[in-house]
Design a protein around this motif. Sequence first.
Motif, PDB file in Angstrom:
ATOM      1  N   LEU A  77       0.811  -1.220   0.000  1.00 18.46           N
ATOM      2  CA  LEU A  77       0.000   0.000   0.000  1.00 18.46           C
ATOM      3  C   LEU A  77       0.845   1.271   0.000  1.00 18.46           C
ATOM      4  CD1 LEU A  77      -2.830   1.283   0.126  1.00 18.46           C
ATOM      5  CD2 LEU A  77      -2.654   1.188   2.623  1.00 18.46           C
ATOM      6  N   VAL A  78       1.816   1.360   0.902  1.00 17.12           N
ATOM      7  CA  VAL A  78       2.601   2.592   1.027  1.00 17.12           C
ATOM      8  C   VAL A  78       3.324   2.914  -0.281  1.00 17.12           C
ATOM      9  CG1 VAL A  78       4.602   3.630   2.155  1.00 17.12           C
ATOM     10  CG2 VAL A  78       2.856   2.497   3.522  1.00 17.12           C
ATOM     11  N   ASP A  79       3.936   1.900  -0.900  1.00 17.30           N
ATOM     12  CA  ASP A  79       4.646   2.142  -2.159  1.00 17.30           C
ATOM     13  C   ASP A  79       3.695   2.613  -3.254  1.00 17.30           C
ATOM     14  OD1 ASP A  79       7.068   1.503  -1.092  1.00 17.30           O
ATOM     15  OD2 ASP A  79       7.188  -0.517  -1.949  1.00 17.30           O
ATOM     16  N   ARG A  80       2.519   2.013  -3.326  1.00 19.40           N
ATOM     17  CA  ARG A  80       1.569   2.384  -4.385  1.00 19.40           C
ATOM     18  C   ARG A  80       1.022   3.796  -4.159  1.00 19.40           C
ATOM     19  NH1 ARG A  80       0.542  -2.279  -7.565  1.00 19.40           N
ATOM     20  NH2 ARG A  80       2.350  -3.591  -7.084  1.00 19.40           N
ATOM     21  N   VAL A  81       0.741   4.149  -2.918  1.00 20.20           N
ATOM     22  CA  VAL A  81       0.239   5.496  -2.621  1.00 20.20           C
ATOM     23  C   VAL A  81       1.341   6.523  -2.879  1.00 20.20           C
ATOM     24  CG1 VAL A  81      -0.653   7.028  -0.824  1.00 20.20           C
ATOM     25  CG2 VAL A  81      -1.472   4.672  -0.970  1.00 20.20           C
ATOM     26  N   THR A  82       2.563   6.197  -2.476  1.00 17.20           N
ATOM     27  CA  THR A  82       3.689   7.096  -2.728  1.00 17.20           C
ATOM     28  C   THR A  82       3.876   7.323  -4.223  1.00 17.20           C
ATOM     29  OG1 THR A  82       4.811   6.354  -0.713  1.00 17.20           O
ATOM     30  CG2 THR A  82       6.163   7.460  -2.357  1.00 17.20           C
ATOM     31  N   SER A  83       3.771   6.246  -4.997  1.00 14.68           N
ATOM     32  CA  SER A  83       3.911   6.353  -6.452  1.00 14.68           C
ATOM     33  C   SER A  83       2.832   7.259  -7.040  1.00 14.68           C
ATOM     34  CB  SER A  83       3.835   4.956  -7.079  1.00 14.68           C
ATOM     35  OG  SER A  83       3.915   5.036  -8.482  1.00 14.68           O
ATOM     36  N   ALA A  84       1.603   7.098  -6.563  1.00 14.03           N
ATOM     37  CA  ALA A  84       0.499   7.929  -7.073  1.00 14.03           C
ATOM     38  C   ALA A  84       0.679   9.390  -6.693  1.00 14.03           C
ATOM     39  CB  ALA A  84      -0.828   7.403  -6.535  1.00 14.03           C
ATOM     40  N   ALA A  85       1.370   9.636  -5.572  1.00  8.10           N
ATOM     41  CA  ALA A  85       1.564  11.005  -5.085  1.00  8.10           C
ATOM     42  C   ALA A  85       2.861  11.615  -5.599  1.00  8.10           C
ATOM     43  CB  ALA A  85       1.558  11.012  -3.557  1.00  8.10           C
ATOM     44  N   THR A  86       3.600  10.888  -6.446  1.00  6.06           N
ATOM     45  CA  THR A  86       4.862  11.383  -6.997  1.00  6.06           C
ATOM     46  C   THR A  86       4.605  12.085  -8.326  1.00  6.06           C
ATOM     47  OG1 THR A  86       6.123   9.606  -5.939  1.00  6.06           O
ATOM     48  CG2 THR A  86       7.148  10.687  -7.822  1.00  6.06           C
ATOM     49  N   ALA A  87       5.218  13.242  -8.503  1.00 10.29           N
ATOM     50  CA  ALA A  87       5.060  14.005  -9.744  1.00 10.29           C
ATOM     51  C   ALA A  87       6.411  14.136 -10.442  1.00 10.29           C
ATOM     52  CB  ALA A  87       4.480  15.378  -9.441  1.00 10.29           C
ATOM     53  N   GLU A  88       6.363  14.335 -11.753  1.00  7.91           N
ATOM     54  CA  GLU A  88       7.570  14.411 -12.575  1.00  7.91           C
ATOM     55  C   GLU A  88       7.485  15.624 -13.484  1.00  7.91           C
ATOM     56  OE1 GLU A  88       9.811  10.956 -14.935  1.00  7.91           O
ATOM     57  OE2 GLU A  88       8.065  11.670 -16.046  1.00  7.91           O
ATOM     58  N   LEU A  89       8.624  16.259 -13.720  1.00  5.35           N
ATOM     59  CA  LEU A  89       8.699  17.379 -14.661  1.00  5.35           C
ATOM     60  C   LEU A  89       9.870  17.137 -15.608  1.00  5.35           C
ATOM     61  CD1 LEU A  89       7.511  20.184 -15.400  1.00  5.35           C
ATOM     62  CD2 LEU A  89       9.278  21.198 -13.939  1.00  5.35           C
ATOM     63  N   THR A  90       9.576  17.131 -16.917  1.00  5.05           N
ATOM     64  CA  THR A  90      10.623  16.900 -17.919  1.00  5.05           C
ATOM     65  C   THR A  90      10.488  17.922 -19.048  1.00  5.05           C
ATOM     66  OG1 THR A  90       9.327  15.433 -19.355  1.00  5.05           O
ATOM     67  CG2 THR A  90      10.454  14.409 -17.476  1.00  5.05           C
ATOM     68  N   PRO A  91      11.579  18.234 -19.728  1.00  2.00           N
ATOM     69  CA  PRO A  91      11.497  19.105 -20.903  1.00  2.00           C
ATOM     70  C   PRO A  91      10.555  18.553 -21.975  1.00  2.00           C
ATOM     71  CG  PRO A  91      13.765  18.945 -20.159  1.00  2.00           C
ATOM     72  CD  PRO A  91      12.985  17.945 -19.350  1.00  2.00           C
ATOM     73  N   ALA A  92      10.494  17.227 -22.117  1.00  2.61           N
ATOM     74  CA  ALA A  92       9.607  16.629 -23.122  1.00  2.61           C
ATOM     75  C   ALA A  92       8.134  16.915 -22.808  1.00  2.61           C
ATOM     76  CB  ALA A  92       9.846  15.122 -23.194  1.00  2.61           C
ATOM     77  N   MET A  93       7.764  16.864 -21.522  1.00  3.58           N
ATOM     78  CA  MET A  93       6.391  17.194 -21.125  1.00  3.58           C
ATOM     79  C   MET A  93       6.045  18.631 -21.514  1.00  3.58           C
ATOM     80  SD  MET A  93       6.310  15.595 -17.266  1.00  3.58           S
ATOM     81  CE  MET A  93       4.874  16.581 -16.809  1.00  3.58           C
ATOM     82  N   ILE A  94       7.014  19.531 -21.301  1.00  3.08           N
ATOM     83  CA  ILE A  94       6.791  20.949 -21.598  1.00  3.08           C
ATOM     84  C   ILE A  94       6.652  21.165 -23.095  1.00  3.08           C
ATOM     85  CG2 ILE A  94       7.802  23.257 -21.391  1.00  3.08           C
ATOM     86  CD1 ILE A  94       9.234  22.137 -18.822  1.00  3.08           C
ATOM     87  N   SER A  95       7.472  20.451 -23.864  1.00  2.00           N
ATOM     88  CA  SER A  95       7.390  20.540 -25.326  1.00  2.00           C
ATOM     89  C   SER A  95       6.024  20.059 -25.827  1.00  2.00           C
ATOM     90  CB  SER A  95       8.520  19.718 -25.939  1.00  2.00           C
ATOM     91  OG  SER A  95       8.436  19.716 -27.344  1.00  2.00           O
ATOM     92  N   THR A  96       5.560  18.930 -25.270  1.00  2.00           N
ATOM     93  CA  THR A  96       4.253  18.388 -25.663  1.00  2.00           C
ATOM     94  C   THR A  96       3.126  19.356 -25.317  1.00  2.00           C
ATOM     95  OG1 THR A  96       5.010  16.109 -25.396  1.00  2.00           O
ATOM     96  CG2 THR A  96       2.633  16.482 -25.309  1.00  2.00           C
ATOM     97  N   ALA A  97       3.170  19.927 -24.111  1.00  2.00           N
ATOM     98  CA  ALA A  97       2.134  20.875 -23.693  1.00  2.00           C
ATOM     99  C   ALA A  97       2.123  22.107 -24.590  1.00  2.00           C
ATOM    100  CB  ALA A  97       2.361  21.281 -22.235  1.00  2.00           C
ATOM    101  N   THR A  98       3.314  22.549 -25.012  1.00  2.00           N
ATOM    102  CA  THR A  98       3.401  23.709 -25.901  1.00  2.00           C
ATOM    103  C   THR A  98       2.726  23.416 -27.234  1.00  2.00           C
ATOM    104  OG1 THR A  98       5.513  24.323 -24.883  1.00  2.00           O
ATOM    105  CG2 THR A  98       4.978  25.351 -26.977  1.00  2.00           C
ATOM    106  N   ARG A  99       2.982  22.234 -27.767  1.00  2.00           N
ATOM    107  CA  ARG A  99       2.343  21.862 -29.041  1.00  2.00           C
ATOM    108  C   ARG A  99       0.829  21.802 -28.896  1.00  2.00           C
ATOM    109  NH1 ARG A  99       6.392  17.905 -28.940  1.00  2.00           N
ATOM    110  NH2 ARG A  99       4.848  16.261 -28.626  1.00  2.00           N
ATOM    111  N   ARG A 100       0.373  21.282 -27.766  1.00  3.49           N
ATOM    112  CA  ARG A 100      -1.068  21.103 -27.583  1.00  3.49           C
ATOM    113  C   ARG A 100      -1.817  22.426 -27.434  1.00  3.49           C
ATOM    114  NH1 ARG A 100      -1.122  15.669 -23.706  1.00  3.49           N
ATOM    115  NH2 ARG A 100      -0.799  14.200 -25.434  1.00  3.49           N
ATOM    116  N   CYS A 101      -1.157  23.413 -26.859  1.00  5.21           N
ATOM    117  CA  CYS A 101      -1.859  24.696 -26.690  1.00  5.21           C
ATOM    118  C   CYS A 101      -1.500  25.692 -27.783  1.00  5.21           C
ATOM    119  CB  CYS A 101      -1.568  25.295 -25.315  1.00  5.21           C
ATOM    120  SG  CYS A 101       0.135  25.884 -25.081  1.00  5.21           S
ATOM    121  N   GLY A 102      -0.466  25.364 -28.607  1.00  4.55           N
ATOM    122  CA  GLY A 102       0.041  26.317 -29.592  1.00  4.55           C
ATOM    123  C   GLY A 102      -0.985  26.799 -30.591  1.00  4.55           C
TER     124      GLY A 102
END
Length: 421
Positions: A248-273
């Motif tokens: 349980l603890v590992d799964r909840v921790t995983s769900a509560a973990t966030a990630e930020l990458t340049p690729a995510m930002i690039s994708t978001a830019t294309r989607r709103c561009g």
Amino acid sequence: MTGDPSDLPSVRDLLAHAVDAVGGTEREGQVRMAEAVTDTLRTGEHLVVQAGTGTGKSLAYLVPAIRHAVAAGATVVVSTATIALQRQLVDRDLPRLATALAGPLGREPTFAILKGRRNYLCLHRVHTGAPEEPEDTGLFDPFAVSRIGREVKRLHEWSSETDTGDRDELVPGVSEQAWRQVSVTAQECLGAHRCPVGDDCFAEQARGEAGRADIVVTNHALLAIDALQEHQVLPEHDLTVIDEAHELVDRVTSAATAELTPAMISTATRRCGRLIDSGIADRLLEAGEGLSLVLQEMPSGRLDELPTALGGAVAAVRDAAHACVTALGSERREDVEEATARKVARSALDEIHDTAVRLLDAFDADEGGRTDVVWRSGGEHSPRPPALHVAPLGVGGLLRERVFGAGPTVLTSATLALGGT
């Protein structure tokens, strides 16, 4: 209450009946566990049970749970860590129990399985296609002679055959890239009322079925999402049974973990561009490129302090994402295609903005008072590009407030002892 519990056979009698019906033999540990679960339902206290292999713990918690659900007209949620146990409960244990207990209980108990929205086929995506990414145009053509193209074509054919739209029922399965073309996250979903095919939505049908069932089987990830989000995902329930509780603890921790990458930002830019002024979108793209440069200069590992350059880069991403969200504006009168594109873009931007805020907030308190940990991964000796991650140092408070605080909880596993106790 829909009936008097005293009118029903005792848990011990029901367990004996169920064990006999499935051709088993009574086990002392199983009886003790069933009686302990019954006490939990009566007192509202929590229960932790280490039940070794051979105990028959599934029947030990399912029988009292089913009895309570039928007597009280209530729902019991059973959460598992693995698909294997989920399938065992839904395909074997619960159907056999429902048949065996129908006579003694006066009706056949009902059960349902509930997963996150991304696990169900989205018919709107199937009919309209995923929002195009400029450099990916044609790559996911369902008729393209490529592995992903063939998989998407197969998913389109399966969409007219399946009754549930549940990804786990597609055998053999498909790649994540293909599945992403025919599914949406909760944040990307238009909502049943706005969606042209909302009445036939597989995810909404699963939620509706779960709301009417005596026993709802879910997974730790969805249990965590239900605890983390403001809106309720799981139906109202009197008892939560957490099987494979050591996960349980590992799964909840995983769900509560966030990630930020340049690729995510690039994708978001294309989607709103295409939906906002290009100058505002370019600002986000430049912020992502700045973050990429800073990350490339950093070593991997935990960050106890926020380097000035990284803090500036993350703040620039945060502000640029906020500007894009503002430029997108609120929902408006528009066709479904544009509404879908706007929802997908906002989902990507919100994730980036919220993660950037959380990354910066993680360093606000003194080191001893922090609640989140931040680290950098990927890069030079890794197949993955550099990324920033933020995760809670502990999820005890979250579990106490949002899971254990919501009602009586049974935690069980074959391995739960800590330090020999």
